[in-house]
Scaffold this active site. Structure first.
Site, PDB file in Angstrom:
ATOM      1  N   SER A 103       0.844  -1.084  -0.135  1.00 29.12           N
ATOM      2  CA  SER A 103      -0.083  -0.093  -0.008  1.00 29.12           C
ATOM      3  C   SER A 103       0.781   1.266  -0.115  1.00 29.12           C
ATOM      4  O   SER A 103       1.737   1.584  -0.947  1.00 29.12           O
ATOM      5  CB  SER A 103      -1.075   0.048   1.157  1.00 29.12           C
ATOM      6  OG  SER A 103      -2.105   1.040   1.169  1.00 29.12           O
ATOM      7  N   HIS A 104       0.700   2.192   0.896  1.00 26.25           N
ATOM      8  CA  HIS A 104       1.484   3.532   1.121  1.00 26.25           C
ATOM      9  C   HIS A 104       2.679   3.338   1.861  1.00 26.25           C
ATOM     10  O   HIS A 104       3.347   4.388   1.868  1.00 26.25           O
ATOM     11  CB  HIS A 104       0.544   4.281   2.095  1.00 26.25           C
ATOM     12  CG  HIS A 104       0.275   3.710   3.323  1.00 26.25           C
ATOM     13  ND1 HIS A 104      -0.786   2.501   3.366  1.00 26.25           N
ATOM     14  CD2 HIS A 104       0.614   3.856   4.499  1.00 26.25           C
ATOM     15  CE1 HIS A 104      -1.035   2.267   4.639  1.00 26.25           C
ATOM     16  NE2 HIS A 104      -0.212   3.043   5.234  1.00 26.25           N
TER      17      HIS A 104
ATOM     18  N   ASP B 270      -2.377   6.288  -3.265  1.00 25.97           N
ATOM     19  CA  ASP B 270      -1.304   5.872  -2.750  1.00 25.97           C
ATOM     20  C   ASP B 270      -0.737   4.811  -3.563  1.00 25.97           C
ATOM     21  O   ASP B 270      -0.899   4.519  -4.715  1.00 25.97           O
ATOM     22  CB  ASP B 270      -1.652   5.213  -1.490  1.00 25.97           C
ATOM     23  CG  ASP B 270      -2.661   3.801  -1.671  1.00 25.97           C
ATOM     24  OD1 ASP B 270      -3.392   3.925  -2.474  1.00 25.97           O
ATOM     25  OD2 ASP B 270      -2.629   2.952  -0.656  1.00 25.97           O
TER      26      ASP B 270
ATOM     27  N   ASP C 192      -0.888   1.544  -3.934  1.00 25.43           N
ATOM     28  CA  ASP C 192      -1.759   0.545  -4.669  1.00 25.43           C
ATOM     29  C   ASP C 192      -3.009   1.057  -5.132  1.00 25.43           C
ATOM     30  O   ASP C 192      -3.907   0.435  -5.852  1.00 25.43           O
ATOM     31  CB  ASP C 192      -1.987  -0.864  -3.706  1.00 25.43           C
ATOM     32  CG  ASP C 192      -2.945  -0.417  -2.685  1.00 25.43           C
ATOM     33  OD1 ASP C 192      -2.445   0.766  -2.303  1.00 25.43           O
ATOM     34  OD2 ASP C 192      -3.591  -1.239  -2.218  1.00 25.43           O
TER      35      ASP C 192
ATOM     36  N   ASP D 266      -5.661   2.654  -3.848  1.00 25.08           N
ATOM     37  CA  ASP D 266      -6.992   2.393  -2.994  1.00 25.08           C
ATOM     38  C   ASP D 266      -7.479   3.705  -2.006  1.00 25.08           C
ATOM     39  O   ASP D 266      -8.499   3.837  -1.774  1.00 25.08           O
ATOM     40  CB  ASP D 266      -7.327   1.096  -2.215  1.00 25.08           C
ATOM     41  CG  ASP D 266      -6.136   0.834  -1.321  1.00 25.08           C
ATOM     42  OD1 ASP D 266      -5.107   1.871  -1.106  1.00 25.08           O
ATOM     43  OD2 ASP D 266      -6.110  -0.443  -0.809  1.00 25.08           O
ATOM     44  N   ARG D 267      -6.436   4.376  -2.037  1.00 23.14           N
ATOM     45  CA  ARG D 267      -6.656   5.637  -0.875  1.00 23.14           C
ATOM     46  C   ARG D 267      -6.840   6.931  -1.907  1.00 23.14           C
ATOM     47  O   ARG D 267      -6.349   6.974  -2.877  1.00 23.14           O
ATOM     48  CB  ARG D 267      -5.376   5.933  -0.111  1.00 23.14           C
ATOM     49  CG  ARG D 267      -5.128   4.787   0.849  1.00 23.14           C
ATOM     50  CD  ARG D 267      -4.168   4.953   1.847  1.00 23.14           C
ATOM     51  NE  ARG D 267      -4.114   3.892   2.928  1.00 23.14           N
ATOM     52  CZ  ARG D 267      -3.432   4.201   4.000  1.00 23.14           C
ATOM     53  NH1 ARG D 267      -3.090   5.375   4.513  1.00 23.14           N
ATOM     54  NH2 ARG D 267      -3.718   3.376   5.180  1.00 23.14           N
TER      55      ARG D 267
ATOM     56  N   LYS E 171     -11.569  -0.268  -1.084  1.00 23.70           N
ATOM     57  CA  LYS E 171     -11.653   1.215  -1.211  1.00 23.70           C
ATOM     58  C   LYS E 171     -10.797   1.584  -2.728  1.00 23.70           C
ATOM     59  O   LYS E 171     -10.086   0.761  -3.109  1.00 23.70           O
ATOM     60  CB  LYS E 171     -10.865   1.925  -0.042  1.00 23.70           C
ATOM     61  CG  LYS E 171      -9.689   1.612  -0.004  1.00 23.70           C
ATOM     62  CD  LYS E 171      -9.125   2.269   1.209  1.00 23.70           C
ATOM     63  CE  LYS E 171      -7.823   1.606   1.675  1.00 23.70           C
ATOM     64  NZ  LYS E 171      -7.519   0.927   3.005  1.00 23.70           N
TER      65      LYS E 171
HETATM   66  C1  G1P Z   1      -4.292   1.327   8.179  1.00 27.40           C
HETATM   67  C2  G1P Z   1      -5.250   2.290   8.351  1.00 27.40           C
HETATM   68  C3  G1P Z   1      -6.655   1.440   8.118  1.00 27.40           C
HETATM   69  C4  G1P Z   1      -6.594   0.659   6.643  1.00 27.40           C
HETATM   70  C5  G1P Z   1      -5.333  -0.077   6.626  1.00 27.40           C
HETATM   71  C6  G1P Z   1      -5.108  -0.525   5.140  1.00 27.40           C
HETATM   72  O1  G1P Z   1      -4.372   0.333   9.054  1.00 27.40           O
HETATM   73  O2  G1P Z   1      -5.716   2.652   9.598  1.00 27.40           O
HETATM   74  O3  G1P Z   1      -7.751   2.233   8.201  1.00 27.40           O
HETATM   75  O4  G1P Z   1      -7.778  -0.061   6.362  1.00 27.40           O
HETATM   76  O5  G1P Z   1      -4.239   0.668   6.849  1.00 27.40           O
HETATM   77  O6  G1P Z   1      -4.896   0.246   4.063  1.00 27.40           O
HETATM   78  P1  G1P Z   1      -3.663   0.247  10.487  1.00 27.40           P
HETATM   79  O7  G1P Z   1      -2.188   0.316  10.296  1.00 27.40           O
HETATM   80  O8  G1P Z   1      -4.264   1.519  11.323  1.00 27.40           O
HETATM   81  O9  G1P Z   1      -3.905  -1.255  10.962  1.00 27.40           O
HETATM   82 ZN    ZN Z   2      -3.553   1.261  -0.269  1.00 23.82          ZN
END
Ligand code: G1P
Ligand code: ZN
Length: 544
Positions: free
Chosen positions: A113-114, A278, A280, A282-283, A377
């Site tokens: 992801s990010h 982000d 991938d 989804d954000r 998302k």
């Molecule tokens: C974080 C975000 C959560 C999201 C997840 C995946 O998870 O807070 O809302 O679904 O990334 O993108 P966390 O690190 O808080 O468990």
């Molecule tokens: Zn992501």
């Protein structure tokens, strides 16, 4: 090309977190590490043998190598057909779209992801089920259990597949289709939003916008949709080429990591609309001129205005938000007379509600917004939704949001993250709060009276499954709230997240800076949890 069986031994710690298994690249690159996890997917997902699978990732370092490994293993495990994005590229929402459209038995997304990418940074793998959504806990737990006992995996001895050439090739008995990663997703977006109206807005010459793809997966998607199909001028998409290390940045669309875009929205000459996605895809982050839309507000605004878009013109059924997300969307649901749900953090908890038709829109404070069009998302979807609203309402981002606040009241909101703190100290802090909780209701903390205090547990209304220890909620009379939880996606130590919210019905007070409006509650949270004393941190690492 006979499948071969290779001996292996289990690795500790292959339990998927909030969103799949995430580790450093060097952990994944150890012999058998990725293979063990992938075999555990095949061993627990029987429908994949003889079935079909979508595979793709966000283009980060190790993406291509991992895809080659997965293709060989899929062939050896009897998968009949794999759809893989050209260049190994597929955004998370695009994978969800493809699984649903082509009715595959699941999909594998390679992404952290990010989180940053590169040889010393993060990699990740997650499995999505046939609905297109992230594997529910029962599935990830079964995979994890399998990783603990695994002693062999299956693979094929074959050369690498050319991932850059569109078309169909054969690996053993398995068909691999290298597909355009964008086409199906773009068609879905076109079916939901008024592309004509958005195009007219772009053509007016009065609307300045930029989309920051952060050198991550959405570059090709945004160029095709915003520039090629909607006619935004070339260069509207910034950082549009996916790079294995995301150009050395965190591909995280927030005020801390998308600073260039934030800067472009400043001043009277600033952009009318800025958005980012982000790693991938989804954000999303939504900005107007001198204006930041919190993701919690974004969900509420989209819900209140959904009827203005073609895809949601018949109204929405219900809204769900993750527990730490502000309660702004609840007020919209109440006004519309539709159901609202508070689920644990993580998109997987929305799946059952979406499948059952109980909700249409859902979102998280962590820059995640989506709907029943896929089961993830969806960053670009949120951007197009906003553009559709701007085109139809003919108002600025700031006008739309401030009008929303005037109507529903404003939920001031902030999240403070304390990253990479000592894991034992973080666990101690949570234990300490759990001990305090029972005595808190009725107590006065500063100007606030505690209405409830609990360790959030969620019973899924569809399948009755119970998820415990999902974060600590301290709710005050009048709607203010403090939430504390530990991250389930970090790869280093523990990350403490503190979410603070207050409700302000009076429009004359809506202009305040959230950090000022929330200062007393932030103080209460720090004192109550003994954050500095226990973690040694006087200030958070990131404020969003
Ligand atoms: C974080 C975000 C959560 C999201 C997840 C995946 O998870 O807070 O809302 O679904 O990334 O993108 P966390 O690190 O808080 O468990
Ligand atoms: Zn992501």
């Amino acid at each position: 090309m006979e499948p071969k069986t290779i001996k292996t031994t289990p690795f500790a710690g292959q339990r998927p977190g909030t969103s799949g298994l995430r580790k450093k690249v060097r952990v994944f690159a150890q012999p058998h590490y990725l293979e063990n996890f992938v075999q555990s997917i095949f061993d627990t997902q029987d429908a994949l043998a003889g079935g079909s699978l979508v595979v793709g990732g966000d283009g980060r370092y190790y993406n291509r190598e991992a895809i080659q490994t997965i293709l060989r293993m899929a062939a050896a495990n009897g998968v009949a057909r794999v759809l893989v994005g050209q260049g190994g590229i597929l955004s998370t929402p695009a994978v969800s779209c493809l699984i649903r459209k082509y009715k595959t038995q699941g999909g594998i997304v390679l992404s952290a992801s990010h989180n940053p990418g590169g040889p010393e940074e993060d990699f990740g793998i997650k499995f999505n089920v046939a609905s297109g959504g992230p594997a529910p806990e029962s599935v990830t737990e079964a995979m994890f259990a399998r990783t603990q006992t695994i002693d062999t995996y299956r693979s094929l001895d074959c050369p690498d597949t050319d991932l850059d050439q569109l078309g169909t090739v054969q690996i053993g008995t398995m068909q691999v289709e290298v597909i355009d990663p964008v086409a199906d997703y773009a068609a879905l977006m076109e079916s939901l939003f008024d592309f004509g109206a958005i195009e007219a807005l772009f053509n007016s010459g009065l609307f300045k916008l930029r989309f920051d793809a952060m050198h991550a997966v959405t570059g090709p998607y945004a160029i095709e949709i915003l520039e090629n199909r909607l006619g935004a001028s070339p260069g509207t998409v910034m950082n549009g080429v996916p790079l294995p290390d995301f150009g050395g940045h965190h591909p995280d669309p927030n005020l801390a990591h998308a600073q260039e875009l934030v800067h472009l929205c400043h001043g009277t000459d600033g952009l009318d609309f800025g958005a980012a996605s982000d790693g991938d895809g989804d954000r999303n982050m939504i900005l107007g001129k001198e204006f930041f839309v919190t993701p919690s507000d974004s969900l509420a605004v989209l819900a209140a205005n959904a009827h203005l878009t073609p895809g949601y013109k018949h109204g929405i059924r219900g809204i769900a938000r993750s527990m730490p997300t502000s309660q702004a969307a609840d007020r919209v649901a109440e006004a519309m007379g539709i159901e609202s749900f508070e689920t644990p953090t993580g998109w997987k908890f929305f799946g059952n509600l979406l499948d059952a038709g109980r909700i249409t829109l859902c979102g998280e404070e962590s820059f995640g917004t989506g709907s029943d069009h896929v089961r993830e998302k969806d960053g670009l979807w949120a951007v197009l939704f906003w553009l559709n609203l701007l085109a139809v309402r003919k108002q600025s981002v700031a006008e739309i949001v401030t009008e929303h606040w005037r109507h529903f009241g404003r939920n001031f909101y902030t999240r403070h993250d304390y990253e990479a703190v000592n894991a034992e100290a973080a666990a101690g802090l949570v234990n300490h709060l759990n001990v305090l909780l029972p005595a808190l209701p009725g107590k006065r903390l500063g100007a606030y009276t505690v209405a409830y205090a609990d360790d959030f547990a969620y019973t899924d209304p569809i399948d009755g499954s119970v998820s415990k220890h999902q974060g600590i909620r301290i709710g005050f009379e009048g709607g203010a709230r403090i939430v504390l939880r530990l991250s389930g996606t970090g790869t280093e130590g523990a990350t403490l997240r503190v979410y603070v919210e207050s409700y302000e019905p009076d429009p004359t007070k809506h202009h305040q800076d959230p950090q000022d409006a929330l200062a007393p509650l932030i103080r209460i949270a720090r004192d109550l949890a003994q954050i500095e004393e226990r973690t040694g941190r006087a200030e958070p690492t990131v404020i969003t």
